[in-house]
Design an enzyme around this catalytic site. Structure first.
Site, PDB file in Angstrom:
ATOM      1  N   GLY A 176       0.820  -1.196   0.000  1.00  0.00           N
ATOM      2  CA  GLY A 176       0.000   0.000   0.000  1.00  0.00           C
ATOM      3  C   GLY A 176       0.849   1.238   0.000  1.00  0.00           C
TER       4      GLY A 176
ATOM      5  N   ASP B 242     -13.390  -0.741  10.802  1.00  0.00           N
ATOM      6  CA  ASP B 242     -13.293  -1.016   9.356  1.00  0.00           C
ATOM      7  C   ASP B 242     -13.629  -2.476   9.097  1.00  0.00           C
ATOM      8  OD1 ASP B 242     -12.925  -0.695   6.687  1.00  0.00           O
ATOM      9  OD2 ASP B 242     -10.747  -0.464   6.759  1.00  0.00           O
TER      10      ASP B 242
END
EC number: 2.7.10.1
Length: 1059
Positions: A577, A790
């Site tokens: 990422g 999340d």
């Protein structure tokens, strides 16, 4: 020939010979009557189908009723003619569920009583089996009265309103209301005198009503101008419903002689009480209208005032009033203007004009016009709205031209302002010293002044300097009755640019540089920063609306989680990422049963900022705080010394749940073409076959896709540190811990659960299993006061045996280019998975995780679909969420599963179910043996030598540390509603350690850990080189002793710049 009448006539006979009979709705029935004379019929309705005949001296009459309804219910009478001396009857019932009571052909007259009289309330039923009671509406009590289905209720009733209530087939039906009045008089007498019109024209009709209320035995007396001439007939009308009597006097073809006082006197005969009322009637012989102004011919108003203009109008009849401005009609549709006509008396009116916040354009000629048919009159006045002066513009037209310099001052106001000019030659003192300003000498030959009106109706004053020396300041002044304003302009003679021009240029450049720096700072601040989504709640406000979260950096970190870097070999990148990556690795010596274990390693990229490093360390501390659980990605160890931070976690064989569902979607659909078969497989399991059933829920599955970890055996791996020449690395093997030695000792049923049966594929039972396991994992996090923030299928991984693992994969995900995350400020949020209170109030709790769990269920049962398909996260999306919009049921979800989703999506967080309740509900949808098997697998996991379990046990058994208890922890446990003792057994002894000894120095630590190395591993990661892949003999046993050393070091706490 007619039969001879017998001397004594017997009563006729009706067939069928019954007192009453019940016939079906909409059917046809016949009644036959035989008698010695001619016969006639009477019934509840007019009978038009009647046949008569004579046989053997008997008269026969037959009536036929077709399409029988409720109105045909009643008594049918056959009478002998012509004397009607004898008759026979039969009562017919036509039951109608829609019409329980017989409609009355004549209305019930309101009954008036002077005392309790016997009377009849005729509420007859169409169904004789109905149970009927009489209800007094005022008290809602049942009246003790006998009921006759052919007549109704008969008895003594007081004043009031009554309703008949029929009970038919368990349902109540109410009749119409029956009103009974009691007589009153005397003290309740009230008299009102009304006139349709009190002002009339000659020839119109005068109508006066005298209304008496509260009594019934009355006498009226009238006095009026035409009484002696016997003009005006009277009529009386009684309204029994409201106990009102109307005495109406009517005088036709009125003349001025009929003008005067009209009086009505009413006397109660019983009490002799009398009341008199009077009014005045005026009869005019012609129409008229006059205006009496209350304003002058010229009116003024100040700007923004709300002036009001009134005129009195005498008129008969009522006039039509119109207001005009500059010959244009002013309508009511203009918000800034309102017009009203007030009635003061019978012929007196007042016209009112209001201006709402008067403006300059409201100045003009106003006219009020009153009309009656062809008669009209008007009044006009002028309105001036006074506006303070304003300088619209002041410009230097010909700056430095050969023809001289011209300055134009444009001014406006009402009345028109006067424009004057001042000049100041000493610029340094012009701003502070008013004496420096002098009137401009307009008679000078060097100066010309001109005055004119422009197209916008503004005054323009032009001043021309034919010859200007040096620099001067010129001031334009505009003044009228409302005040004075001024503006200045600086004039310079033609020549080189002054220092002012240079200063202005420098200032402009400086402003540009400052703005550029501000833009760069804003862009830098908006760059998203990595932060762990998980939060641990420390305390809750008394009202439950404010949460305080634990600062992860304040949590302790025990050095026994440390793992030597030279015992870890890194391989391929599993995910990458913006901030970091997750790398596949092999750890040597983490467990006795598995000397070599495949793991996943989280790390930051070399470009990471200190805030990202701190966030990764926070994630490590939270994971050490949580402890082990079967359904979370467990922490195995960490490397925090002498190099970058590495977090070592469990390796999940099949990657994330979203892509696993996508990969197996086609196979699932091919097996579930018939939804009915799917429901049978879920809920129609035969208990007798349960013991032989293969629980594919934990079986080995087919090939994954996203972050597919099964291809690791073909990759080449990079050792973190070079070992000595005799040291050899063995090839990275598939992790054997997914089936630890303790698991192999299960009975046959448990072995069936853990079998690598890949032929079954993805089934509906798998979807329910994923749902159950996620609920258990979230139940565990909630017990630790941990909020995920999340929860989504992309953050749920799948290991061998289809065991679900909850994680936070934000580090290795490019959220800036992931459509699932929406930019909000300097961060990216998974809006479609967030609860309303998280989106709009930034409030994150376990109950907001429950909402996300409902979205996760939708993902699972849509086989990896994107929530809210086709919807873009914009203002419309937020408005739909606020207004209660929810997604429809996914194709592969049962109604029970969808009901569970809707409970999770309750707009009131406190009404959402807890994860404990959710796991129990999902368990009820699974076979009865599944939960027992799951608990056995979970129990053996907690009793195994898994590194996450053994390290926690070492910490729990260390007496040198004491636990940390957070404020309101008991309150938050209660909010999680009933975490049972068995489920807490896995972590009830786990506490957050607090240090009571000084941390060891790095030198002491290196002495204790004979596997530590001072060699940097950054080059090994970046170059991708690989050492030999064979492990030297005997080294595994040495590595195993690391675990024992970790348990022996009770005081080792790690402390560096990130701890």
């Amino acid at each position: 020939m007619f039969p001879v009448l017998p001397q004594s006539v017997q009563a006729p006979l009706i067939w069928p010979q019954r007192e009453s009979m019940e016939v079906s709705l909409h059917s046809t029935f016949r009644l036959t009557c035989r008698g010695q004379t001619e016969l006639s019929w009477n019934g509840p309705v007019f009978i038009d189908d009647q046949t008569n005949s004579v046989k053997k001296g008997l008269f026969i009459s037959t009536v036929t009723i077709s399409n029988a309804t409720a109105v045909h219910t009643g008594e049918y009478v056959c009478s002998s003619e012509p004397f009607n001396s004898t008759e026979s009857t039969i009562y017919i019932y036509v039951p109608d569920p829609q019409t329980p009571f017989v409609p009355s052909m004549t209305p019930f007259e309101n009954h008036v009583l002077t005392s309790y009289d016997e009377m009849e309330i005729p509420c007859r039923v169409t169904d004789p089996s109905a149970s009927v009671s009489l209800i007094h509406m005022g008290t809602d009590q049942v009246m003790p009265s006998a009921y006759d289905s052919k007549r109704g209720f008969i008895g003594l009733f007081g004043a009031g309103t009554y309703v008949c209530r029929a009970l038919i087939h368990g349902q109540n039906h109410d009749s119409i209301e029956y009103i009974v009045h009691g007589w009153t008089g005397g003290s309740d007498l009230r008299v009102e005198l009304r006139a349709v019109k009190r002002t009339l024209l000659v020839g119109e009709t005068i109508t006066v009503d005298c209304v008496a209320k509260g009594s019934e035995v009355l006498e009226d007396h009238w006095k009026y101008p035409g009484k002696l001439a016997n003009r005006g007939p009277k009529t009386v009308k009684e309204n029994k419903l409201n106990l009102e009597i109307y005495y109406t006097l009517t005088v036709t073809n009125a003349s001025p002689k009929d003008s005067g006082i009209y009086a009505c006197s009413i006397t109660d005969i019983m009490s002799n009480e009398s009341q008199t009322k009077e009014l005045t009637i005026t009869v005019y012989d012609h129409e008229f209208v006059h205006i009496n102004p209350l304003i002058g011919p010229v009116e003024t108003a100040r700007l923004d005032e709300v002036p009001e203009f009134k005129v009195d109008i005498e008129s008969f009849p009522a006039p039509k009033v119109t207001w005009l401005k500059d010959s244009s009609v002013l309508g009511d549709d203009t918000a800034e203007i309102s017009t009203t006509l007030l009635k003061i008396g019978e012929t007196s009116y007042q016209g009112v004009l209001n201006l709402i916040r008067a403006k300059a354009e409201d100045s003009g000629n106003y006219t009020v016009k009153a009309e009656i048919g062809s008669i009209s009159t008007s009044y006009s006045f002028y309105l001036q709205v006074k506006v303070p002066p304003v300088i619209v513009d002041l410009i230097d037209v010909h700056h430095g031209s050969a023809a001289g310099q011209e300055v134009v001052c444009t001014a406006g106001g009402s009345p028109f302002p006067e424009v004057d000019w001042d000049i100041c030659k000493n610029l340094k003192h012009c701003a502070n010293d008013s004496s420096q300003w002098m009137p401009l000498p307009i008679n000078s030959t060097d100066i010309t002044v001109e005055l004119q009106m422009n197209v916008d109706n503004h005054i323009e004053s032009h001043i021309i300097f034919h010859h200007l020396e040096g620099t001067v300041a010129v001031r334009c002044l505009a003044r009228n009755d409302m005040g004075v304003v001024s503006r200045e302009v600086k004039l310079m003679s033609s020549g080189p640019h002054s220092e002012l021009t240079v200063a202005a240029a420098v200032l402009v450049l400086l402003v540009i540089v400052i703005i550029s720096l501000i833009v760069l700072v804003i862009i830098w601040k908006q760059k998203p920063r990595y932060e762990i989504r998980w939060r641990v709640i420390e305390s809750v406000s008394p009202d439950g609306h404010e949460y305080i979260y634990v600062d992860p950096m304040q949590l302790p970190y025990d050095s026994r989680w440390e793992f030597p870097r030279d015992g870890l070999v890194l391989g391929r990148v599993l995910g990458s990422g913006a901030f970091g990556k997750v790398v596949e690795g092999t750890a040597y010596g983490l467990s006795r049963s598995q000397p070599v274990m495949k793991v996943a390693v989280k790390m930051l990229k070399p470009t990471a900022r200190s805030s990202e490093k701190q966030a990764l360390m926070s994630e490590l501390k939270i994971m050490t705080h949580l402890g082990p659980h079967l359904n979370i990605v467990n922490l195995l160890g960490a490397c925090t010394k002498s190099g970058p931070i590495y977090i070592i976690t469990e390796y999940c064989f099949y990657g994330d749940l979203v892509n696993y569902l996508h990969k197996n979607r086609d196979g699932f659909l091919s097996r579930h073409t018939e939804k009915g078969k799917k429901d049978l497989d879920i809920f129609g399991i035969n208990p007798a076959d349960e013991s032989s059933r293969s629980y594919v829920i934990l079986s080995l599955e087919g090939k994954g896709d996203y972050m597919d970890m099964k291809q690791a055996d073909t990759m080449q791996y990079v050792p973190m540190l070079e070992m000595n020449e005799a040291s050899k690395y063995s090839p990275i093997q598939r992790s054997d811990y997914d089936h630890p030695p303790s698991h192999r000792q299960f009975n046959d049923e448990a072995e069936s659960l853990l079998s690598d049966d890949s032929a079954e594929g993805l089934t509906t039972m798998d979807l329910l299993s994923f749902t159950y396991q996620v609920a258990r994992g979230m139940e565990f996090l909630a017990s630790k006061n941990c909020v995920h923030r999340d929860l989504a299928a992309r953050n749920v991984l799948l290991s061998q045996g289809k065991i679900v693992k909850i994680c936070d994969f934000g580090l290795a995900r490019d959220i800036m280019h992931d459509n699932n995350y929406v930019s909000k400020g300097s961060t990216f949020l998974p809006v479609k998975w967030m609860a309303p209170e998280s989106i709009f109030d930034n409030l994150y709790t376990t109950l907001s995780d429950v909402w996300s769990y409902g979205i996760l269920l939708w993902e699972i049962f849509s086989l990896g679909g994107t929530p809210y398909p086709g919807m873009v996260v914009d203002s419309s999306f937020y408005n739909k969420i606020k207004s209660g919009y929810r997604m429809t049921k996914p194709e592969h979800a049962s109604s029970d599963v969808y009901e569970l989703m809707m409970k999770c999506w309750n707009s009131e967080p406190e009404k959402r179910p807890s994860f404990h309740s959710l796991s129990d509900t999902v368990a009820s949808l699974l076979p009865s043996g599944f939960k027992r098997c799951y608990e056995r697998v979970n129990h053996d996991f907690l009793k195994s030598d898994h590194p996450a379990v053994t390290r926690v046990q070492c910490i729990d058994n260390d007496d040198a540390y004491m636990g940390v208890l957070y404020k309101n922890q008991g309150k938050m446990k209660t909010r999680e509603s009933g975490f049972d003792e068995q489920r807490l057994s896995s972590d009830s002894g786990y506490i957050i350690p607090l240090p009571d000894l000084d941390p060891l120095s790095n030198e002491d630590y290196s002495k204790r850990n004979r596997h530590s190395s001072q060699t940097s591993e950054e080059s090994a990661i970046d170059t991708g080189s690989s050492s030999s892949t064979t492990k030297r003999e005997g080294e595994t046993l040495e590595d195993i002793t690391l675990l024992d050393e970790m348990c022996l070091d009770s005081g080792d706490l790690v402390e560096d710049s990130f701890l």
